[in-house]
Design a protein around this motif. Structure first.
Motif, PDB file in Angstrom:
ATOM      1  N   ASN A 206     -18.727 -34.888  -4.986  1.00 49.33           N
ATOM      2  CA  ASN A 206     -19.023 -33.832  -5.954  1.00 49.33           C
ATOM      3  C   ASN A 206     -19.977 -32.790  -5.378  1.00 49.33           C
TER       4      ASN A 206
ATOM      5  N   THR B 126     -21.688 -29.153  -6.687  1.00 48.21           N
ATOM      6  CA  THR B 126     -21.904 -28.276  -7.834  1.00 48.21           C
ATOM      7  C   THR B 126     -22.072 -26.832  -7.391  1.00 48.21           C
TER       8      THR B 126
ATOM      9  N   SER C  19     -23.231 -22.956  -8.832  1.00 45.26           N
ATOM     10  CA  SER C  19     -23.990 -22.368  -9.941  1.00 45.26           C
ATOM     11  C   SER C  19     -23.617 -20.918 -10.228  1.00 45.26           C
TER      12      SER C  19
ATOM     13  N   THR D 249     -10.942 -21.711 -13.288  1.00 47.43           N
ATOM     14  CA  THR D 249     -11.024 -22.586 -12.118  1.00 47.43           C
ATOM     15  C   THR D 249     -10.254 -22.008 -10.935  1.00 47.43           C
TER      16      THR D 249
ATOM     17  N   ASN E 287     -16.302 -30.068 -15.235  1.00 44.73           N
ATOM     18  CA  ASN E 287     -17.591 -29.647 -15.763  1.00 44.73           C
ATOM     19  C   ASN E 287     -18.631 -30.742 -15.532  1.00 44.73           C
ATOM     20  N   SER E 288     -19.820 -30.548 -16.024  1.00 50.15           N
ATOM     21  CA  SER E 288     -20.908 -31.510 -15.796  1.00 50.15           C
ATOM     22  C   SER E 288     -20.650 -32.869 -16.426  1.00 50.15           C
TER      23      SER E 288
ATOM     24  N   ASP F 299     -17.739 -34.342 -16.183  1.00 52.12           N
ATOM     25  CA  ASP F 299     -16.615 -34.862 -15.406  1.00 52.12           C
ATOM     26  C   ASP F 299     -15.269 -34.678 -16.120  1.00 52.12           C
TER      27      ASP F 299
ATOM     28  N   ASN G 226     -17.966 -25.525 -17.062  1.00 53.44           N
ATOM     29  CA  ASN G 226     -19.004 -25.611 -18.078  1.00 53.44           C
ATOM     30  C   ASN G 226     -18.906 -24.377 -18.965  1.00 53.44           C
TER      31      ASN G 226
ATOM     32  N   THR H 156     -19.929 -22.180 -14.828  1.00 56.84           N
ATOM     33  CA  THR H 156     -20.227 -22.908 -13.592  1.00 56.84           C
ATOM     34  C   THR H 156     -19.426 -24.209 -13.581  1.00 56.84           C
ATOM     35  N   GLY H 157     -19.537 -24.986 -12.509  1.00 58.88           N
ATOM     36  CA  GLY H 157     -18.791 -26.236 -12.466  1.00 58.88           C
ATOM     37  C   GLY H 157     -19.079 -27.080 -11.256  1.00 58.88           C
ATOM     38  N   VAL H 158     -18.222 -28.066 -11.057  1.00 54.69           N
ATOM     39  CA  VAL H 158     -18.349 -29.029  -9.970  1.00 54.69           C
ATOM     40  C   VAL H 158     -17.002 -29.142  -9.266  1.00 54.69           C
TER      41      VAL H 158
ATOM     42  N   LYS I  98     -14.804 -31.488  -7.302  1.00 57.12           N
ATOM     43  CA  LYS I  98     -14.703 -32.937  -7.131  1.00 57.12           C
ATOM     44  C   LYS I  98     -13.560 -33.217  -6.159  1.00 57.12           C
TER      45      LYS I  98
END
Length: 129
Positions: A23, A25, A27, A33, A55-56, A58, A63, A67-69, A71
């Motif tokens: 993962n 992240t 910002s 996406t 998102n935060s 999972d 988010n 923002t997001g992650v 993976k």
């Protein structure tokens, strides 16, 4: 489209793979996406084959603040460079007609996207010679 206040952030994340972390992240804010490009070293990765955006919590997607992650399906190898960059398309979805309704939301969407695209260009220019 953007439904949040924009912040002045660098529109790129650079991290280092360690062989176990999946993962990463980011910002900076995006509208979708698909506005995110992911590289490991210099190789462009593809979604969903190599990674997904969650998102935060999972859950697939961004988010609420854009923002997001990232993976990864398989953790990037030790000492590889993971780069996540914003790459918004140069397009506009709202059309304004003479005598038509102009809403604050549609104007905010267009101005936010324009601001993000300018940030993308500025970030790219900082990396050029």
């Amino acid at each position: 489209m953007a439904t949040f206040s924009l912040t002045d952030t660098i529109r790129r994340f650079v991290g280092t793979g360690n062989g176990s972390n999946t993962n990463f992240t980011f910002s900076f804010q995006v509208n979708a996406t698909t506005d995110v490009k992911v590289f490991v070293d210099d190789a462009l990765k593809t979604s969903p084959t190599d990674y997904s955006i969650v998102n935060s919590s999972d859950i697939a997607g961004l988010n609420t603040d854009g923002t997001g992650v990232v993976k990864f399906v398989t953790a990037p190898a030790n000492n590889t460079t993971v780069s996540i960059v914003s790459e918004l398309p140069l397009s506009r979805s709202n059309v304004y007609t003479t005598g038509g309704n102009i809403t604050g939301t549609s104007l905010e969407d267009d101005f936010d996207t324009l601001s993000m695209k300018l940030g993308d260009s500025g970030e790219q220019l900082q990396r050029s010679l």
